[in-house]
Design a protein around this motif. Structure first.
Motif, PDB file in Angstrom:
ATOM      1  N   GLU A   6       0.889  -1.152  -0.225  1.00 40.82           N
ATOM      2  CA  GLU A   6      -0.513   0.125  -0.011  1.00 40.82           C
ATOM      3  C   GLU A   6       1.045   1.520  -0.167  1.00 40.82           C
ATOM      4  OE1 GLU A   6      -2.695  -1.025   3.290  1.00 40.82           O
ATOM      5  OE2 GLU A   6      -3.776  -1.588   2.228  1.00 40.82           O
ATOM      6  N   THR A   7       1.838   2.179  -1.038  1.00 40.01           N
ATOM      7  CA  THR A   7       2.614   2.825  -1.838  1.00 40.01           C
ATOM      8  C   THR A   7       1.195   4.200  -2.326  1.00 40.01           C
ATOM      9  OG1 THR A   7       3.044   1.707  -3.062  1.00 40.01           O
ATOM     10  CG2 THR A   7       4.245   1.130  -1.283  1.00 40.01           C
ATOM     11  N   LEU A   8       0.365   3.826  -2.572  1.00 37.76           N
ATOM     12  CA  LEU A   8       0.167   4.977  -4.291  1.00 37.76           C
ATOM     13  C   LEU A   8      -0.245   5.337  -2.959  1.00 37.76           C
ATOM     14  CD1 LEU A   8      -0.471   2.263  -6.637  1.00 37.76           C
ATOM     15  CD2 LEU A   8       1.518   3.769  -6.714  1.00 37.76           C
ATOM     16  N   THR A   9      -1.054   6.908  -3.222  1.00 40.88           N
ATOM     17  CA  THR A   9      -1.499   7.796  -3.392  1.00 40.88           C
ATOM     18  C   THR A   9      -3.607   7.625  -4.253  1.00 40.88           C
ATOM     19  OG1 THR A   9      -1.164   9.734  -4.182  1.00 40.88           O
ATOM     20  CG2 THR A   9       0.102   9.817  -2.573  1.00 40.88           C
ATOM     21  N   ILE A  10      -4.436   8.242  -3.965  1.00 40.25           N
ATOM     22  CA  ILE A  10      -5.337   7.484  -4.767  1.00 40.25           C
ATOM     23  C   ILE A  10      -5.107   8.818  -6.059  1.00 40.25           C
ATOM     24  CG2 ILE A  10      -6.341  10.236  -3.908  1.00 40.25           C
ATOM     25  CD1 ILE A  10      -8.953   8.633  -3.957  1.00 40.25           C
ATOM     26  N   GLU A  37      -8.819   1.860   5.466  1.00 42.46           N
ATOM     27  CA  GLU A  37      -8.527   2.961   6.323  1.00 42.46           C
ATOM     28  C   GLU A  37      -8.002   4.245   6.411  1.00 42.46           C
ATOM     29  OE1 GLU A  37      -8.676   1.311   9.802  1.00 42.46           O
ATOM     30  OE2 GLU A  37      -9.831   0.024   9.581  1.00 42.46           O
ATOM     31  N   ARG A  38      -8.144   5.074   7.243  1.00 36.11           N
ATOM     32  CA  ARG A  38      -6.501   6.408   6.578  1.00 36.11           C
ATOM     33  C   ARG A  38      -6.333   6.667   7.908  1.00 36.11           C
ATOM     34  NH1 ARG A  38      -8.500  11.688   4.142  1.00 36.11           N
ATOM     35  NH2 ARG A  38      -9.675  10.768   3.945  1.00 36.11           N
ATOM     36  N   PRO A  39      -5.116   6.174   8.049  1.00 34.87           N
ATOM     37  CA  PRO A  39      -3.920   6.373   9.851  1.00 34.87           C
ATOM     38  C   PRO A  39      -4.615   7.662   9.898  1.00 34.87           C
ATOM     39  CG  PRO A  39      -2.776   4.981   7.440  1.00 34.87           C
ATOM     40  CD  PRO A  39      -4.486   5.881   7.063  1.00 34.87           C
ATOM     41  N   TYR A  40      -4.180   7.508  11.227  1.00 35.61           N
ATOM     42  CA  TYR A  40      -3.950   9.057  12.379  1.00 35.61           C
ATOM     43  C   TYR A  40      -3.225  10.336  11.174  1.00 35.61           C
ATOM     44  CZ  TYR A  40      -4.756  12.608  15.801  1.00 35.61           C
ATOM     45  OH  TYR A  40      -4.864  13.739  16.285  1.00 35.61           O
ATOM     46  N   GLY A  41      -3.686  11.054  11.192  1.00 38.90           N
ATOM     47  CA  GLY A  41      -2.765  12.261  10.689  1.00 38.90           C
ATOM     48  C   GLY A  41      -2.287  11.950   8.924  1.00 38.90           C
ATOM     49  N   ARG A  42      -2.953  10.874   8.199  1.00 41.98           N
ATOM     50  CA  ARG A  42      -2.100  10.477   7.201  1.00 41.98           C
ATOM     51  C   ARG A  42      -3.351   9.908   6.243  1.00 41.98           C
ATOM     52  NH1 ARG A  42       1.112   5.437   8.969  1.00 41.98           N
ATOM     53  NH2 ARG A  42       1.734   6.276   6.525  1.00 41.98           N
ATOM     54  N   ILE A  43      -2.981   9.848   5.031  1.00 36.42           N
ATOM     55  CA  ILE A  43      -3.409   9.246   3.596  1.00 36.42           C
ATOM     56  C   ILE A  43      -3.691   8.409   3.421  1.00 36.42           C
ATOM     57  CG2 ILE A  43      -3.137  12.127   3.082  1.00 36.42           C
ATOM     58  CD1 ILE A  43      -1.294  10.574   0.579  1.00 36.42           C
ATOM     59  N   ARG A  44      -5.270   8.091   2.385  1.00 34.47           N
ATOM     60  CA  ARG A  44      -5.387   6.737   2.775  1.00 34.47           C
ATOM     61  C   ARG A  44      -4.522   5.726   2.076  1.00 34.47           C
ATOM     62  NH1 ARG A  44     -10.496   8.834   2.712  1.00 34.47           N
ATOM     63  NH2 ARG A  44     -11.534   7.273   4.470  1.00 34.47           N
ATOM     64  N   ARG A  45      -3.780   4.765   1.223  1.00 33.43           N
ATOM     65  CA  ARG A  45      -2.738   4.369   0.359  1.00 33.43           C
ATOM     66  C   ARG A  45      -3.658   2.609  -0.107  1.00 33.43           C
ATOM     67  NH1 ARG A  45       2.076   7.548  -0.714  1.00 33.43           N
ATOM     68  NH2 ARG A  45       1.736   9.159   1.511  1.00 33.43           N
ATOM     69  N   TYR A  46      -2.880   3.224  -1.445  1.00 30.80           N
ATOM     70  CA  TYR A  46      -3.804   1.862  -2.452  1.00 30.80           C
ATOM     71  C   TYR A  46      -2.440   1.262  -2.441  1.00 30.80           C
ATOM     72  CZ  TYR A  46      -7.700   4.436  -1.923  1.00 30.80           C
ATOM     73  OH  TYR A  46      -8.281   6.044  -1.855  1.00 30.80           O
ATOM     74  N   GLY A  47      -2.367  -0.148  -3.453  1.00 28.05           N
ATOM     75  CA  GLY A  47      -1.466  -1.157  -3.529  1.00 28.05           C
ATOM     76  C   GLY A  47      -1.837  -1.591  -5.068  1.00 28.05           C
ATOM     77  N   GLN A  48      -0.966  -2.267  -5.936  1.00 27.96           N
ATOM     78  CA  GLN A  48      -1.017  -2.563  -7.012  1.00 27.96           C
ATOM     79  C   GLN A  48      -1.946  -3.797  -6.963  1.00 27.96           C
ATOM     80  OE1 GLN A  48       0.372  -2.053  -9.843  1.00 27.96           O
ATOM     81  NE2 GLN A  48       1.325  -1.014  -8.232  1.00 27.96           N
ATOM     82  N   ALA A  49      -2.494  -4.292  -5.317  1.00 27.61           N
ATOM     83  CA  ALA A  49      -4.420  -5.395  -6.324  1.00 27.61           C
ATOM     84  C   ALA A  49      -5.597  -4.599  -5.835  1.00 27.61           C
ATOM     85  CB  ALA A  49      -3.774  -6.051  -4.566  1.00 27.61           C
ATOM     86  N   ASP A  50      -5.052  -3.221  -6.065  1.00 24.42           N
ATOM     87  CA  ASP A  50      -5.911  -2.706  -5.841  1.00 24.42           C
ATOM     88  C   ASP A  50      -5.501  -1.570  -7.806  1.00 24.42           C
ATOM     89  OD1 ASP A  50      -7.668  -1.833  -3.057  1.00 24.42           O
ATOM     90  OD2 ASP A  50      -5.760  -1.144  -3.132  1.00 24.42           O
ATOM     91  N   VAL A  51      -5.251  -1.344  -8.082  1.00 22.72           N
ATOM     92  CA  VAL A  51      -4.615  -1.447  -9.401  1.00 22.72           C
ATOM     93  C   VAL A  51      -5.544  -2.582 -10.586  1.00 22.72           C
ATOM     94  CG1 VAL A  51      -3.197  -0.708 -11.048  1.00 22.72           C
ATOM     95  CG2 VAL A  51      -3.179   0.085  -8.668  1.00 22.72           C
TER      96      VAL A  51
END
Length: 151
Positions: A6-10, A37-51
């Motif tokens: 999970e390293t990709l921003t939206i 989920e959005r970690p506290y104070g951070r942005i959501r991250r997506y991964g290759q499975a989402d792609v």
């Protein structure tokens, strides 16, 4: 250490999946794509499975599957339910063939009307316009058949 998956921003996710950010949000709203989920104070991250999942959805859309049908296919994506997937594909194929038959009938009527327009001489009204004014039906009639009334 962050999960490497999970390293990709939206925005990066949208670019990798070749869609826009609104498409991702829409798929999440429709339940086709989970929203991380959005970690506290951070942005959501997506991964290759989402792609891969978005690419699956887009591929299915190109084959004419509706979003509801795609949701059903996603439920079967483990590949262990080939009979069920085949049944869905057979239904879609039947629908595509019916649409092709409708398009062929429409093409035949329009082709005849275009020929009539090209052969048209004198001060008589345009055959295409006249046929539309007289009620040439190109719409779907009962039973899914197209009515074909030519000039």
């Amino acid at each position: 250490m962050e999960n490497a998956r999970e390293t990709l921003t939206i925005g990066a996710f949208a670019r990798a999946a070749e869609v826009n950010v609104e498409t991702i949000r829409f798929y999440q709203l429709k339940g086709l794509l989970p929203q991380p989920e959005r970690p506290y104070g951070r942005i959501r991250r997506y991964g290759q499975a989402d792609v891969a999942r978005v690419r699956f959805v887009k591929s299915a859309q190109r084959l004419g599957f509706s979003l509801d049908e795609i949701a059903e296919l996603l439920r079967l994506e483990d590949g262990a339910h080939c009979d069920e997937a085949s049944r869905l594909a057979e239904l879609k194929l039947r629908d595509v063939r019916a649409k092709l038959a409708d398009l062929m009938r429409m093409e035949a009527v329009l082709s005849g009307l275009v020929r009539a327009c090209h052969a048209h001489t004198a001060n008589v009204s345009c055959p295409l316009i006249a046929s539309l004014q007289n009620g040439t039906k190109l719409g779907t009639a009962a039973g899914g058949e197209m009515e074909r009334n030519t000039v």
